[in-house]
Design a protein around this motif. Structure first.
Motif, PDB file in Angstrom:
ATOM      1  N   GLU A 119       0.832  -1.215   0.000  1.00 15.63           N
ATOM      2  CA  GLU A 119       0.000   0.000   0.000  1.00 15.63           C
ATOM      3  C   GLU A 119       0.862   1.259   0.000  1.00 15.63           C
ATOM      4  N   GLU A 138      -7.162   0.703  -7.922  1.00 13.97           N
ATOM      5  CA  GLU A 138      -8.058  -0.442  -7.682  1.00 13.97           C
ATOM      6  C   GLU A 138      -7.972  -1.442  -8.828  1.00 13.97           C
ATOM      7  N   LYS A 139      -7.932  -0.926 -10.063  1.00 14.78           N
ATOM      8  CA  LYS A 139      -7.872  -1.826 -11.214  1.00 14.78           C
ATOM      9  C   LYS A 139      -6.542  -2.568 -11.258  1.00 14.78           C
ATOM     10  N   LEU A 141      -4.556  -3.271  -8.710  1.00 15.37           N
ATOM     11  CA  LEU A 141      -4.528  -4.262  -7.628  1.00 15.37           C
ATOM     12  C   LEU A 141      -5.324  -5.501  -8.007  1.00 15.37           C
ATOM     13  N   ASP A 142      -6.474  -5.282  -8.621  1.00 20.76           N
ATOM     14  CA  ASP A 142      -7.323  -6.408  -9.010  1.00 20.76           C
ATOM     15  C   ASP A 142      -6.679  -7.241 -10.117  1.00 20.76           C
ATOM     16  N   ARG A 145      -3.613  -9.134  -9.036  1.00 20.62           N
ATOM     17  CA  ARG A 145      -3.890 -10.037  -7.917  1.00 20.62           C
ATOM     18  C   ARG A 145      -3.088  -9.653  -6.680  1.00 20.62           C
ATOM     19  N   THR A 147      -4.589  -7.540  -4.187  1.00 19.23           N
ATOM     20  CA  THR A 147      -5.502  -7.055  -3.144  1.00 19.23           C
ATOM     21  C   THR A 147      -5.208  -7.706  -1.799  1.00 19.23           C
ATOM     22  N   ASP A 148      -4.977  -9.008  -1.795  1.00 18.81           N
ATOM     23  CA  ASP A 148      -4.715  -9.724  -0.541  1.00 18.81           C
ATOM     24  C   ASP A 148      -3.325  -9.434   0.009  1.00 18.81           C
ATOM     25  N   TYR A 150      -2.028  -6.292   0.078  1.00 19.50           N
ATOM     26  CA  TYR A 150      -1.956  -4.830   0.190  1.00 19.50           C
ATOM     27  C   TYR A 150      -1.191  -4.379   1.432  1.00 19.50           C
ATOM     28  N   GLN A 151      -1.315  -5.117   2.528  1.00 16.95           N
ATOM     29  CA  GLN A 151      -0.643  -4.742   3.770  1.00 16.95           C
ATOM     30  C   GLN A 151       0.665  -5.514   3.985  1.00 16.95           C
TER      31      GLN A 151
END
Length: 503
Positions: A119, A138-139, A141-142, A145, A147-148, A150-151
């Motif tokens: 992030e 957002e796009k 990250l999606d 792959r 999104t999971d 991110y941290q």
């Protein structure tokens, strides 16, 4: 008709006085996607760097033709903002942006806290993006792959996850021209298939793509193929013509000096062990994330294993336990070389018996030693040679370099030789002390087919002439040495299955 995006007019380039690009001319039009192929060391990476201005040229000219979004953009800043290059090595910094990461940092919880999260890294890039475009955060990250993840801290990403993040970072800038150096390297089969589809979406979004790749991995959206040989552009083909073409450097199998290998192996006598690795119900956790779940694995001396699984399955973490880098070994039931971890042995006792190479080691290895010094450091298990060179060991180094056909680079700095030669140096470093356990984590990344065949033949020869224990990790089944007869498959940090193949 639209003007070309990039025009290369008879450009040449040199590194340390040696010509690496020779009179290359190339025109890249908007929406015209190129693949650049050629033998390792042919100049592919240098060509991409020259296009973005990271490699100076000694002759010719490069013309960029990008439409400015704002009048205040100079030609130089406009070109830098409209192009994105993803190289084979990343350049991540620590949290304070003052120093590079070091290799073992990802396994030490206190030190790894000095790393940006996915992030933070992406938001730092977005801070300089002022316009709305197709590739939103957002796009990206999606599609990548992430999104999971991110941290997750950058230092803890797997090789494949790191590659996806760097592509996402390039996309959120919405460049006009995206340059990719061997983008398929390090991706598992499903990821490579998905990446082929992703490239089609990137191309459809208006980004023009130029990529260095293998002739066997040309994505569907590629329209033109440039063939480099010894720094010269010798052919321009379509993908169909490329598939039908026979390239000697992509198919021939080089000879291996088996007598010399036997002689080098005879210089060291290895001790005998019952257990090289014995793990029982091993678990590794970072915060809320469990990376390994109840792993039980037994490796006896002389066995040859392939460790397989998709990106993020836990393979590198498992190997970090076997190689002594991961401090969580002390909280688990692990025996290495007949000694239980935590009963007095040091990390250096373990490393002394191991030869090791991995994508992460390649990423973090210091580049300012000569190639011969890099290989000699393998005798001392240090990342570089920090002592006077030993003449007898230097002689052994040169013999190994001749086996790998890289002796011509002996006195050159590691950073100044082709990426494939850099990797071969690290492979020779792993072998130079004739280790009891040889751990090869994706060792053929960045090599052309001929170099891969040479290395595979080399490993099989070493296995046939010694009792070396081998653990081999790859996403490409054809790379696995013939000596391998045991397979362990990891899936989401668990053992999915173990197979033994009879010869």
């Amino acid at each position: 008709m639209n003007a070309p995006l990039i025009t290369l007019s008879r450009i040449s380039a040199a590194i340390q006085g040696k010509k690496v690009l020779d009179d290359v001319s190339l025109i890249v039009n908007p929406g015209q996607h190129w693949a650049v192929i050629g033998k390792s060391g042919s100049g592919k990476s240098v060509l991409l760097k020259a296009i973005v201005g990271k490699q100076s040229i000694t002759a010719g000219s490069i013309e960029h033709n990008f439409k400015p979004a704002h009048q205040q953009h100079t030609a130089e800043t406009l070109a830098s903002q409209r192009m994105a290059l993803i190289e084979s090595r990343h350049h991540f910094k620590n949290f304070s942006n003052t120093a590079d990461f070091y290799y073992q940092q990802r396994y030490n919880s206190s030190d790894s806290e000095d790393a940006l999260t996915v992030e933070q890294y992406l938001n730092a890039i977005l801070a300089h993006v002022t316009e709305a475009h197709y590739w939103t955060l957002e796009k990206a990250l999606d599609r990548l792959r992430l999104t999971d993840l991110y941290q997750k801290q950058l230092i803890k990403l797997s090789n494949g996850e790191t590659k996806r993040l760097r592509i996402a970072a390039a996309l959120v800038k919405n460049p006009t021209l995206l340059l990719l150096d061997q983008p398929m390297t390090g991706l598992d089969l499903n990821s490579r298939q998905y990446f082929n589809t992703l490239l089609q979406e990137i191309a459809a979004s208006g980004i023009t793509i130029v990529m260095a790749t293998s002739p066997h991995e040309i994505p569907d959206m590629i329209q033109k193929v440039a063939v480099l040989e010894n720094g010269k552009l010798t052919q321009t083909l379509t993908p169909a013509e490329t598939a039908a073409q026979h390239f000697s450097w992509a198919s021939s199998t080089p000879d291996v000096d088996e007598a010399e290998i036997a002689s080098l192996l005879s210089l060291t006598e290895n001790p005998t062990f019952e257990w090289i690795i014995k793990m029982s119900d091993v678990n590794v956790r970072y915060g809320e994330i469990q990376v390994l779940h109840n792993i039980t694995w037994q490796v006896k001396q002389g066995e040859r294993w392939a460790l397989l699984g998709p990106n993020g399955a836990g393979k590198s973490t498992l190997l970090s336990l076997a190689y002594g880098d991961n401090p969580q070994a002390y909280a688990n039931d692990i025996i290495l070389f007949d000694k239980k971890r935590g009963t007095g042995e040091s990390i250096w006792d373990i490393k002394r018996k191991c030869g090791f190479v991995s994508p992460e080691l390649y990423q973090f290895f210091p580049m300012d030693n000569s190639c011969a010094q890099v290989i000699e450091s393998g005798f001392y298990d240090t990342l570089g040679l920090f002592r006077q060179s030993d003449p007898s060991r230097a002689a052994i180094v040169l013999r190994w370099m001749k086996v790998f056909d890289i002796d011509k680079y002996a006195r050159q700095l590691l950073k100044n030789v082709p990426a494939s030669a850099q990797r071969l140096c690290l492979l020779a470093r792993a072998l130079v002390k004739n280790p009891t356990l040889l751990i090869l984590d994706e060792p053929c990344q960045g090599m052309d087919n001929q170099q891969q065949q040479l290395f595979k033949h080399l490993v099989d020869t070493i296995c046939s002439k010694s009792n070396i224990t081998l653990i081999y990790v790859t996403h490409y089944p054809h790379e696995i040495p013939n000596a391998v007869d045991r397979y362990m498959h990891l899936q989401k940090g668990e053992v999915a299955r173990v197979e033994t193949v009879s010869s």
